[in-house]
Design a protein around this motif. Structure first.
Motif, PDB file in Angstrom:
ATOM      1  N   THR A 154       0.915  -1.201  -0.016  1.00 19.02           N
ATOM      2  CA  THR A 154      -0.056   0.154  -0.051  1.00 19.02           C
ATOM      3  C   THR A 154       0.861   1.162  -0.071  1.00 19.02           C
ATOM      4  OG1 THR A 154      -1.530  -1.098   1.146  1.00 19.02           O
ATOM      5  CG2 THR A 154      -1.711   1.255   1.283  1.00 19.02           C
ATOM      6  N   PRO A 155       0.892   2.226  -0.862  1.00 20.89           N
ATOM      7  CA  PRO A 155       1.654   3.289  -1.324  1.00 20.89           C
ATOM      8  C   PRO A 155       1.502   4.149  -0.143  1.00 20.89           C
ATOM      9  CG  PRO A 155       0.037   3.521  -2.547  1.00 20.89           C
ATOM     10  CD  PRO A 155      -0.282   2.156  -2.223  1.00 20.89           C
ATOM     11  N   LEU A 156       2.446   4.300   1.116  1.00 24.80           N
ATOM     12  CA  LEU A 156       2.744   5.451   1.620  1.00 24.80           C
ATOM     13  C   LEU A 156       3.334   6.380   0.982  1.00 24.80           C
ATOM     14  CD1 LEU A 156       3.070   3.539   5.277  1.00 24.80           C
ATOM     15  CD2 LEU A 156       1.210   4.623   4.208  1.00 24.80           C
ATOM     16  N   SER A 157       4.639   5.827   0.214  1.00 27.26           N
ATOM     17  CA  SER A 157       5.374   6.901  -0.530  1.00 27.26           C
ATOM     18  C   SER A 157       5.846   5.808  -1.912  1.00 27.26           C
ATOM     19  CB  SER A 157       6.726   7.330   0.104  1.00 27.26           C
ATOM     20  OG  SER A 157       7.702   7.809  -1.012  1.00 27.26           O
ATOM     21  N   ALA A 158       5.414   6.216  -2.777  1.00 25.21           N
ATOM     22  CA  ALA A 158       5.268   5.283  -4.050  1.00 25.21           C
ATOM     23  C   ALA A 158       6.533   5.072  -4.741  1.00 25.21           C
ATOM     24  CB  ALA A 158       4.238   5.611  -5.014  1.00 25.21           C
ATOM     25  N   VAL A 159       6.679   3.851  -5.517  1.00 24.93           N
ATOM     26  CA  VAL A 159       7.847   3.898  -6.478  1.00 24.93           C
ATOM     27  C   VAL A 159       8.135   5.042  -7.248  1.00 24.93           C
ATOM     28  CG1 VAL A 159       8.794   2.780  -8.472  1.00 24.93           C
ATOM     29  CG2 VAL A 159       7.986   1.307  -6.393  1.00 24.93           C
ATOM     30  N   ASP A 160       7.057   5.612  -8.096  1.00 24.91           N
ATOM     31  CA  ASP A 160       7.310   6.871  -8.772  1.00 24.91           C
ATOM     32  C   ASP A 160       7.792   7.957  -8.063  1.00 24.91           C
ATOM     33  OD1 ASP A 160       6.823   5.521 -11.145  1.00 24.91           O
ATOM     34  OD2 ASP A 160       4.582   5.884 -11.092  1.00 24.91           O
ATOM     35  N   ILE A 161       7.588   8.032  -6.750  1.00 28.92           N
ATOM     36  CA  ILE A 161       8.056   9.406  -6.093  1.00 28.92           C
ATOM     37  C   ILE A 161       9.467   9.467  -6.183  1.00 28.92           C
ATOM     38  CG2 ILE A 161       8.233  10.144  -3.760  1.00 28.92           C
ATOM     39  CD1 ILE A 161       5.463  10.968  -4.717  1.00 28.92           C
TER      40      ILE A 161
END
Length: 296
Positions: A230-237
């Motif tokens: 679950t994205p708390l901070s995503a790969v794309d960030i």
């Protein structure tokens, strides 16, 4: 108490708005997603439909959106905040952006009679929710005079790094260099352990009590063990943020071999379809390993 507006109720922004509310400030909120601002305001505060509506009611506007493009839209797009802000009001910019963009934005708002604070943030959603995050700030003394109490309500550490915009964003991208490299290295280490047949939980226990530990290993590899991306901070960030790191270094012809490699790892994960997953999903680029599952 100050009337403050916060735009962007994501993982960090919602916690920051809650901290301001607990401190007794009159909080106005706005979010591009339908119903999000209204849900926050149900427990206190006022939901606003547009940045302009919010800005007309506030002495300080805090922006917690993803990037410079979104910040530009918040300020100068249709129903943007800048044209609606009262002279002498402060715009607090909390996104991770190119430092040169931040410098230019300060000058642009200054010409409109507005104050600007370069104020990127760090610490994650839990620390934002508890008012314990870190802010890396730079701006005119007048901006601090208007919003210093608000910064203290949102953050445990407010670093003042200069009297003009730029240094806040420079320090933030250096932080992101380290964060991105640490996550990539943590994923690589866990992946090697899995490939070699080491029990993942045992490996995590040993490393988190040994010299090789890092905050990112301890935090992000817990997501891998739980099979929770679950994205708390995503790969794309980190595709974005490490890209900013490399752009900054490239301008002065400064080599960053580790940051370059980590950036490629996040790019590979994003290309494989994991861009919107938690940044710990960078571990999914490694072949020949069986990751922990929720059913295990």
């Amino acid at each position: 108490m100050t009337t403050v507006g916060l735009i962007g109720l994501g993982a960090m922004g919602s916690g920051m708005a809650g901290s301001l509310r607990r401190a007794g400030h009159q909080v106005r909120v706005c979010d591009a997603r339908p119903g999000v601002a209204e849900a926050f305001a149900a427990e206190g505060g006022v939901a606003c439909a547009t940045p302009a509506e919010l800005a007309r009611q506030c002495d300080v506007v805090v922006s917690v959106v993803v990037n410079a493009q979104q910040t530009e839209a918040v300020l100068h797009g249709e129903h943007g905040a800048a044209a609606a802000m009262k002279p002498g009001s402060v715009f607090v910019m909390c996104s991770t952006v190119d430092p040169n963009w931040s410098v230019a934005q300060e000058a642009r708002l200054e010409a409109m009679g507005l104050l600007y604070l370069d104020a990127p943030i760090s610490g994650g959603a839990a620390k934002a929710a508890s008012g314990q995050m870190t802010m890396m700030t730079a701006g005119k003394p007048a901006a601090y005079e208007r919003c210093g109490a608000l910064l203290d309500a949102m953050a445990a550490k407010v670093y003042r790094l200069g009297d003009r915009a730029g240094n806040g964003s420079k320090v933030k991208i250096i932080n992101q260099l380290l964060a991105g490299v640490h996550i990539a290295a943590a994923a690589e280490a866990m992946a090697l352990g899995l490939r070699e047949g080491v029990d993942a939980n045992a490996l995590y226990e040993v490393i988190t009590h040994s010299a090789g530990n890092s905050w990112m290993f301890e935090n992000r590899m817990a997501h891998v063990l739980a099979a929770d991306y679950t994205p708390l901070s995503a790969v794309d960030i980190f595709v974005k943020d490490l890209g900013l790191v490399l752009d900054t270094a490239r301008a002065s012809k400064f080599p960053l071999p580790l940051a370059s490699t980590a950036h490629q790892m996040f790019m590979q994960a994003s290309t494989a379809g994991h861009g919107r997953e938690d940044d710990a999903a960078v571990i999914k680029i490694f072949p020949g390993i069986t990751l922990p599952s929720r059913d295990a």
